[in-house]
Motif scaffolding. Structure first.
Motif, PDB file in Angstrom:
ATOM      1  N   SER A  98       6.541   6.017 -40.841  1.00 42.13           N
ATOM      2  CA  SER A  98       7.660   6.677 -41.503  1.00 42.13           C
ATOM      3  C   SER A  98       7.517   6.620 -43.015  1.00 42.13           C
ATOM      4  O   SER A  98       7.754   7.603 -43.720  1.00 42.13           O
ATOM      5  N   GLY A  99       7.111   5.447 -43.522  1.00 46.48           N
ATOM      6  CA  GLY A  99       6.914   5.300 -44.965  1.00 46.48           C
ATOM      7  C   GLY A  99       5.842   6.227 -45.495  1.00 46.48           C
ATOM      8  O   GLY A  99       5.988   6.821 -46.574  1.00 46.48           O
ATOM      9  N   LEU A 100       4.760   6.379 -44.733  1.00 48.18           N
ATOM     10  CA  LEU A 100       3.680   7.270 -45.163  1.00 48.18           C
ATOM     11  C   LEU A 100       4.145   8.725 -45.169  1.00 48.18           C
ATOM     12  O   LEU A 100       3.765   9.508 -46.052  1.00 48.18           O
ATOM     13  N   LYS A 101       4.955   9.097 -44.182  1.00 45.51           N
ATOM     14  CA  LYS A 101       5.455  10.467 -44.140  1.00 45.51           C
ATOM     15  C   LYS A 101       6.419  10.734 -45.292  1.00 45.51           C
ATOM     16  O   LYS A 101       6.467  11.846 -45.829  1.00 45.51           O
ATOM     17  N   LEU A 102       7.185   9.725 -45.674  1.00 40.08           N
ATOM     18  CA  LEU A 102       8.096   9.897 -46.800  1.00 40.08           C
ATOM     19  C   LEU A 102       7.340  10.031 -48.111  1.00 40.08           C
ATOM     20  O   LEU A 102       7.662  10.879 -48.941  1.00 40.08           O
ATOM     21  N   GLY A 103       6.324   9.183 -48.287  1.00 40.23           N
ATOM     22  CA  GLY A 103       5.515   9.252 -49.498  1.00 40.23           C
ATOM     23  C   GLY A 103       6.355   9.207 -50.758  1.00 40.23           C
ATOM     24  O   GLY A 103       7.186   8.308 -50.953  1.00 40.23           O
ATOM     25  N   LYS A 104       6.200  10.206 -51.604  1.00 41.82           N
ATOM     26  CA  LYS A 104       6.918  10.241 -52.880  1.00 41.82           C
ATOM     27  C   LYS A 104       8.418  10.502 -52.704  1.00 41.82           C
ATOM     28  O   LYS A 104       9.184  10.437 -53.678  1.00 41.82           O
ATOM     29  N   ASN A 105       8.828  10.803 -51.463  1.00 39.48           N
ATOM     30  CA  ASN A 105      10.255  11.049 -51.212  1.00 39.48           C
ATOM     31  C   ASN A 105      11.033   9.773 -50.903  1.00 39.48           C
ATOM     32  O   ASN A 105      12.227   9.842 -50.614  1.00 39.48           O
ATOM     33  N   ILE A 106      10.366   8.621 -50.953  1.00 42.71           N
ATOM     34  CA  ILE A 106      11.048   7.355 -50.654  1.00 42.71           C
ATOM     35  C   ILE A 106      12.265   7.138 -51.555  1.00 42.71           C
ATOM     36  O   ILE A 106      13.331   6.740 -51.062  1.00 42.71           O
ATOM     37  N   PRO A 107      12.188   7.391 -52.870  1.00 47.80           N
ATOM     38  CA  PRO A 107      13.398   7.211 -53.701  1.00 47.80           C
ATOM     39  C   PRO A 107      14.554   8.110 -53.248  1.00 47.80           C
ATOM     40  O   PRO A 107      15.712   7.671 -53.229  1.00 47.80           O
ATOM     41  N   ASP A 108      14.250   9.368 -52.887  1.00 50.08           N
ATOM     42  CA  ASP A 108      15.301  10.275 -52.405  1.00 50.08           C
ATOM     43  C   ASP A 108      15.907   9.751 -51.108  1.00 50.08           C
ATOM     44  O   ASP A 108      17.127   9.806 -50.914  1.00 50.08           O
ATOM     45  N   PHE A 109      15.042   9.250 -50.233  1.00 49.17           N
ATOM     46  CA  PHE A 109      15.517   8.716 -48.964  1.00 49.17           C
ATOM     47  C   PHE A 109      16.416   7.505 -49.193  1.00 49.17           C
ATOM     48  O   PHE A 109      17.500   7.401 -48.603  1.00 49.17           O
ATOM     49  N   TYR A 110      15.971   6.615 -50.046  1.00 45.55           N
ATOM     50  CA  TYR A 110      16.750   5.402 -50.331  1.00 45.55           C
ATOM     51  C   TYR A 110      18.117   5.767 -50.899  1.00 45.55           C
ATOM     52  O   TYR A 110      19.147   5.204 -50.500  1.00 45.55           O
ATOM     53  N   GLU A 111      18.134   6.738 -51.804  1.00 51.15           N
ATOM     54  CA  GLU A 111      19.413   7.132 -52.393  1.00 51.15           C
ATOM     55  C   GLU A 111      20.341   7.724 -51.333  1.00 51.15           C
ATOM     56  O   GLU A 111      21.522   7.364 -51.258  1.00 51.15           O
ATOM     57  N   LEU A 112      19.810   8.615 -50.494  1.00 51.49           N
ATOM     58  CA  LEU A 112      20.671   9.285 -49.525  1.00 51.49           C
ATOM     59  C   LEU A 112      21.292   8.305 -48.546  1.00 51.49           C
ATOM     60  O   LEU A 112      22.468   8.436 -48.189  1.00 51.49           O
ATOM     61  N   VAL A 113      20.522   7.316 -48.088  1.00 49.35           N
ATOM     62  CA  VAL A 113      21.045   6.418 -47.050  1.00 49.35           C
ATOM     63  C   VAL A 113      21.890   5.281 -47.612  1.00 49.35           C
ATOM     64  O   VAL A 113      22.561   4.583 -46.853  1.00 49.35           O
ATOM     65  N   THR A 114      21.871   5.087 -48.921  1.00 46.63           N
ATOM     66  CA  THR A 114      22.667   3.999 -49.505  1.00 46.63           C
ATOM     67  C   THR A 114      23.812   4.487 -50.373  1.00 46.63           C
ATOM     68  O   THR A 114      24.815   3.795 -50.517  1.00 46.63           O
ATOM     69  N   ALA A 115      23.685   5.679 -50.936  1.00 52.75           N
ATOM     70  CA  ALA A 115      24.689   6.177 -51.876  1.00 52.75           C
ATOM     71  C   ALA A 115      25.824   6.891 -51.146  1.00 52.75           C
ATOM     72  O   ALA A 115      25.695   7.274 -49.981  1.00 52.75           O
ATOM     73  N   PRO A 116      26.955   7.089 -51.830  1.00 50.61           N
ATOM     74  CA  PRO A 116      27.995   7.958 -51.261  1.00 50.61           C
ATOM     75  C   PRO A 116      27.462   9.382 -51.136  1.00 50.61           C
ATOM     76  O   PRO A 116      26.727   9.865 -52.008  1.00 50.61           O
ATOM     77  N   ALA A 117      27.833  10.067 -50.069  1.00 49.01           N
ATOM     78  CA  ALA A 117      27.368  11.435 -49.869  1.00 49.01           C
ATOM     79  C   ALA A 117      27.785  12.342 -51.027  1.00 49.01           C
ATOM     80  O   ALA A 117      27.052  13.256 -51.419  1.00 49.01           O
ATOM     81  N   ILE A 118      28.959  12.073 -51.597  1.00 52.25           N
ATOM     82  CA  ILE A 118      29.460  12.941 -52.667  1.00 52.25           C
ATOM     83  C   ILE A 118      28.536  12.909 -53.883  1.00 52.25           C
ATOM     84  O   ILE A 118      28.378  13.913 -54.586  1.00 52.25           O
ATOM     85  N   LYS A 119      27.892  11.758 -54.128  1.00 43.56           N
ATOM     86  CA  LYS A 119      26.968  11.665 -55.268  1.00 43.56           C
ATOM     87  C   LYS A 119      25.800  12.633 -55.092  1.00 43.56           C
ATOM     88  O   LYS A 119      25.400  13.323 -56.040  1.00 43.56           O
ATOM     89  N   VAL A 120      25.266  12.694 -53.881  1.00 42.78           N
ATOM     90  CA  VAL A 120      24.149  13.593 -53.599  1.00 42.78           C
ATOM     91  C   VAL A 120      24.609  15.050 -53.637  1.00 42.78           C
ATOM     92  O   VAL A 120      23.967  15.916 -54.241  1.00 42.78           O
ATOM     93  N   LEU A 121      25.742  15.322 -53.005  1.00 39.64           N
ATOM     94  CA  LEU A 121      26.235  16.696 -52.939  1.00 39.64           C
ATOM     95  C   LEU A 121      26.616  17.219 -54.326  1.00 39.64           C
ATOM     96  O   LEU A 121      26.403  18.400 -54.635  1.00 39.64           O
ATOM     97  N   ASN A 122      27.177  16.367 -55.157  1.00 40.53           N
ATOM     98  CA  ASN A 122      27.544  16.787 -56.523  1.00 40.53           C
ATOM     99  C   ASN A 122      26.315  17.171 -57.335  1.00 40.53           C
ATOM    100  O   ASN A 122      26.383  18.048 -58.209  1.00 40.53           O
ATOM    101  N   ARG A 123      25.200  16.493 -57.066  1.00 42.72           N
ATOM    102  CA  ARG A 123      23.983  16.823 -57.814  1.00 42.72           C
ATOM    103  C   ARG A 123      23.401  18.164 -57.366  1.00 42.72           C
ATOM    104  O   ARG A 123      22.815  18.884 -58.159  1.00 42.72           O
ATOM    105  N   TRP A 124      23.591  18.504 -56.114  1.00 40.76           N
ATOM    106  CA  TRP A 124      23.022  19.742 -55.589  1.00 40.76           C
ATOM    107  C   TRP A 124      23.913  20.959 -55.799  1.00 40.76           C
ATOM    108  O   TRP A 124      23.413  22.074 -55.995  1.00 40.76           O
TER     109      TRP A 124
END
Length: 504
Positions: free
Chosen positions: A161-187
């Motif tokens: 899973s980590g290899l498939k995430l690769g450079k997307n690990i920071p995005d993954f970490y943010e999505l699963v730990t942050a409030p959803a509104i933080k991600v949605l507000n950025r998009w």
């Protein structure tokens, strides 16, 4: 539970399934609550069932039929029309160009296809974690060197899973730990779009889009696949009981014995501390070498094992035929984040939301088997409804009817005439869901739903499906990787049992 029984039977073990109710499937059931009307009484959409389970058990051969939805989301507004125009609405579907035009009614800047690609990259990367038991922490940290070396194999899915995430690990970490509104507000800047997407971060979870971890609930709802279409959700013909019945037919074809109206009172524990079978409420004993519990962890350990401890906006056509939006998940009271947040705050204070978040579905527009001609069945999934009312007071029949009227009144705002069209209803408050489907404090996924429970769902000591009682295993939604009619917990638990069986 049914999936685990099928795989155990397929693996060479003689398996019996004992169902407490008259109908199979737990919350994935179809029931004729009103004569002629067949309801998916609790679970109401399919997406998360793992594709390899679908294929292994030949569920299509055994009667599973799914109706795909396109479009799939419709959010009507309550606003004053301009120059005689109706209120606006937001419809999302597979035609991305058309969806983008819909979004442009509220924002020219928001780019929805890029957001879908972002979610798909993250969801695909964690698929290896769904189809394998979690990391064997006790094996890696305790016992002999040989045991530790063997346990290293449990790291493979995590590494993959980590290899498939690769450079997307920071995005993954943010999505699963942050409030959803933080991600949605950025998009996005569109409030109706953000609120509509935010429903997937709270549906079935007693949380707010502003709470950390709600981003993972959002990801959980897009990690599925239906008819090879990633993230799609659909209606099952005949209601969600069609899923359970197809699995049961598959299990029976392999030789499993399945019994209904068999209420288990407790797990039989031998003098050596291992599970030896079960006792039914009528006193009948059923002896076995292994017991898998599809009840919640709370019920399993606290009750079953004596040693151990949830449209003005789109007017109908003149011919009365359903429009495209009728097949969608219809989001009412979802026009702003503040509405969702206020509904959540009221629920947390023990007050049923005065303006509740409503996810409305009308599966009979695609599936004519659910209701008589010209009639329809409607499911209203409501957030946020407290288990106990203010003052820790239990629900009464008057409370139940009063809240149902509130919900119907809000639907009436969006779709006048709705209340007069109702010929019957079934109201399930959180205590009702607990009573009927044996959920503990209305936990839709049997235990709290968040990614950190990958290593500790429902507790670190039983995360590998083995309970402290030798021969007793968990296989339900309270185990990794959670619920949503996914089947992965049953698959993973069966693998553990088959691996352990020779030693047992």
């Amino acid at each position: 539970g049914l999936i685990a029984s099928a795989y155990l039977q397929k693996g060479g073990l003689k398996t019996a399934v004992l169902e407490r109710r008259h109908v199979l499937g737990g919350a994935a059931v179809s029931e004729e609550i009103i004569p002629g009307f067949h309801f998916s009484r609790a679970s109401y959409l399919l997406s998360l069932l793992r594709p390899h389970i679908y294929q292994d058990l030949e569920l299509k051969k055994h009667g599973l039929k799914v109706y795909m939805r396109d479009p799939y989301s419709f959010t009507p507004m309550l606003e004053d029309g301009v120059r005689g125009r109706p209120p606006r609405s937001l419809t999302l579907g597979g035609d991305l160009a058309k969806t983008q035009q819909e979004i442009a009614k509220f924002s020219e800047k928001d780019v929805y296809p890029d957001f879908l690609s972002y979610l798909e990259r993250l969801a695909c990367a964690i698929h290896p974690l769904l189809d394998a038991p979690p990391v064997d922490i006790p094996g890696l940290t305790q016992g002999s060197l040989r045991k530790k070396i063997t346990a290293l194999g449990s790291l493979k899915p995590l590494v993959k899973s980590g290899l498939k995430l690769g450079k997307n690990i920071p995005d993954f970490y943010e999505l699963v730990t942050a409030p959803a509104i933080k991600v949605l507000n950025r998009w996005f800047e569109s409030e109706p779009l953000r609120a509509t997407l935010a429903t997937d971060s709270v549906i079935g979870a007693n949380t707010s889009p502003n709470n950390p971890g709600s981003g993972y609930v959002l990801l959980h709802h897009v990690m599925g696949e239906l008819e090879k279409e990633k993230g799609a959700w659909g209606y099952v013909e005949g209601g969600m009981g069609g899923v359970s019945q197809s699995i049961a037919r598959s299990a029976r074809s392999l030789g499993a014995d399945i019994f209904t109206n068999r209420d288990v009172k407790q797990v039989l524990i031998g003098q050596d501390g291992s599970a030896k079978g079960i006792i039914l409420t009528d006193g009948t004993e059923v002896h076995s070498k292994v017991v898998l519990s599809n009840a919640t962890p709370y019920i399993t350990f606290k009750q079953l094992t004596p040693k151990l401890p949830n449209f003005l906006a789109a007017p109908n056509s003149a011919d009365g035929k359903p429009g495209p939006h009728h097949q969608c998940s219809i989001h009412l009271n979802c026009e702003s984040m503040e509405v969702l947040e206020e509904a959540y705050r009221e629920g947390q204070q023990g007050r049923p939301s005065s303006r509740p978040m409503i996810e409305m579905t009308i599966p009979s527009v695609l599936d004519p088997t659910l209701a008589p001609p010209g009639c329809h069945v409607v499911s209203l999934f409501i957030q946020f409804t407290p288990y106990l009312l203010e003052g820790r007071r239990a629900w009464t029949d008057e409370d139940r009817e009063r809240f149902a009227d509130t919900v119907f009144d809000w639907v009436e705002h969006y779709a006048p005439g709705f209340k007069n069209s109702i010929v019957g209803k079934d109201i399930l408050t959180p205590p009702d869901l607990e009573r009927v489907f044996v959920w503990y404090i209305c936990m839709l996924y049997h235990s709290k739903h968040s990614l950190h429970l990958y290593l500790a769902r429902p507790l670190p000591s039983v995360a590998d499906y083995r309970s402290p009682v030798k021969g007793l295993y968990l296989c339900g939604s309270g185990s990794h990787p959670g619920g949503g009619v996914m089947g992965a917990a049953g698959w993973n638990s069966a693998l553990k049992v088959l691996a352990d069986f020779k030693r047992l």
